[in-house]
Design a protein around this motif. Structure first.
Motif, PDB file in Angstrom:
ATOM      1  N   PRO A  41       0.804  -1.236   0.000  1.00  0.00           N
ATOM      2  CA  PRO A  41       0.000   0.000   0.000  1.00  0.00           C
ATOM      3  C   PRO A  41       0.836   1.286   0.000  1.00  0.00           C
ATOM      4  O   PRO A  41       0.357   2.328  -0.457  1.00  0.00           O
ATOM      5  N   LEU A  42       2.075   1.210   0.462  1.00  0.00           N
ATOM      6  CA  LEU A  42       2.933   2.399   0.455  1.00  0.00           C
ATOM      7  C   LEU A  42       3.509   2.687  -0.929  1.00  0.00           C
ATOM      8  O   LEU A  42       3.974   3.797  -1.185  1.00  0.00           O
ATOM      9  N   PHE A  43       3.475   1.679  -1.804  1.00  0.00           N
ATOM     10  CA  PHE A  43       4.160   1.809  -3.091  1.00  0.00           C
ATOM     11  C   PHE A  43       3.214   1.703  -4.282  1.00  0.00           C
ATOM     12  O   PHE A  43       3.627   1.315  -5.378  1.00  0.00           O
ATOM     13  N   ILE A  44       1.952   2.046  -4.079  1.00  0.00           N
ATOM     14  CA  ILE A  44       0.994   2.019  -5.188  1.00  0.00           C
ATOM     15  C   ILE A  44       1.280   3.181  -6.136  1.00  0.00           C
ATOM     16  O   ILE A  44       1.357   4.332  -5.719  1.00  0.00           O
ATOM     17  N   SER A  86      -9.105  -0.642  -3.095  1.00  0.00           N
ATOM     18  CA  SER A  86      -9.350  -1.194  -4.429  1.00  0.00           C
ATOM     19  C   SER A  86      -8.219  -2.121  -4.860  1.00  0.00           C
ATOM     20  O   SER A  86      -8.452  -3.232  -5.357  1.00  0.00           O
ATOM     21  N   VAL A  87      -6.980  -1.672  -4.662  1.00  0.00           N
ATOM     22  CA  VAL A  87      -5.814  -2.473  -5.063  1.00  0.00           C
ATOM     23  C   VAL A  87      -5.727  -3.742  -4.214  1.00  0.00           C
ATOM     24  O   VAL A  87      -5.430  -4.829  -4.725  1.00  0.00           O
ATOM     25  N   PHE A  88      -5.998  -3.619  -2.928  1.00  0.00           N
ATOM     26  CA  PHE A  88      -5.972  -4.771  -2.028  1.00  0.00           C
ATOM     27  C   PHE A  88      -7.008  -5.812  -2.443  1.00  0.00           C
ATOM     28  O   PHE A  88      -6.712  -7.009  -2.548  1.00  0.00           O
ATOM     29  N   GLU A  89      -8.225  -5.362  -2.727  1.00  0.00           N
ATOM     30  CA  GLU A  89      -9.286  -6.294  -3.089  1.00  0.00           C
ATOM     31  C   GLU A  89      -8.993  -6.998  -4.410  1.00  0.00           C
ATOM     32  O   GLU A  89      -9.252  -8.204  -4.545  1.00  0.00           O
ATOM     33  N   LYS A  90      -8.439  -6.279  -5.367  1.00  0.00           N
ATOM     34  CA  LYS A  90      -8.078  -6.913  -6.647  1.00  0.00           C
ATOM     35  C   LYS A  90      -7.009  -7.978  -6.439  1.00  0.00           C
ATOM     36  O   LYS A  90      -7.022  -9.034  -7.100  1.00  0.00           O
TER      37      LYS A  90
END
Length: 216
Positions: A41-44, A86-90
């Motif tokens: 999450p820190l590097f999205i 969103s990125v986590f869920e994907k």
């Protein structure tokens, strides 16, 4: 396997240690024998998300990839929280597709992680890495089907002893993350806290490994 390091950023190539080395899509090192890979999450970076997910899709299909991660939610990150979710869920959907466990980075967002697991009906094992919180939260995570991994904070914070002792033996792992100490140091302290012989602790973690990574 005498020692299993659930989460490390450094490959030390020791014969008696199975290291789950953390990798990122844009910094992939093919020479590492076993790894997890995920979007932290820190590097999205929205400009490369499509490419990152293409790489994840490719690597998760490989037998050398033991898990997705680290990925998760971090409320101290400057990345917008909705984008993190969103990125986590994907990524969790990809973990389900390939039936790979998930190594989770979570800062101040445990309730959201629990909610997402329930809402998406995630069936693969989910492991909170680097746990440093209270016994009440640990119990809530265990009750919701999570595994918990201990490392840096177990060595640095004596107050975690009672938390670690409260974790059922079939629900924990050990790790080094970015610390200088080796996985043997973590095992030694964990065995002391659990009042076990080293070989007994090794047997417990090997059983947990075989259960969580059974499809691999």
């Amino acid at each position: 396997m005498q020692f299993f390091n659930l989460h490390t950023h450094q490959f030390t190539n020791q014969q008696d240690v199975l290291e789950l080395v953390n990798q990122y899509p844009q910094e992939f090192e093919a020479a590492i024998p076993f790894y997890s890979i995920g979007i932290h999450p820190l590097f999205i970076d929205e400009n490369r998300l499509e490419k990152d997910f293409q790489i994840l899709d490719q690597k998760l299909a490989m037998p050398q990839c033991l898990a997705l991660g680290e990925c998760g939610l971090d409320k101290r990150s400057e990345t917008p929280f909705e984008l993190q979710q969103s990125v986590f869920e994907k990524q969790l959907i990809l973990a389900e597709k390939y039936q790979k466990p998930v190594v989770i980075h979570c800062v101040a967002a445990f309730q959201e992680v629990i909610e997402i697991k329930k809402r998406l009906k995630i069936t693969v094992p989910m492991i909170i890495h680097g746990f440093s919180k209270k016994e009440e939260l640990a119990k809530q995570l265990i009750d919701n089907g999570f595994y918990i991994s201990f490392g840096k904070y177990l060595l640095r914070n004596p107050e975690l002893k009672s938390v670690f002792k409260s974790i059922p033996n079939d629900r924990f792992f050990l790790e080094t993350d970015t610390i200088e100490e080796g996985i043997r140091d973590v095992y030694a302290l964990a065995a002391k806290y659990k009042e076990l012989e080293l070989n007994e602790l090794q047997e417990i973690i090997n059983k947990n490994y075989n259960k969580v990574f059974k499809n691999l």
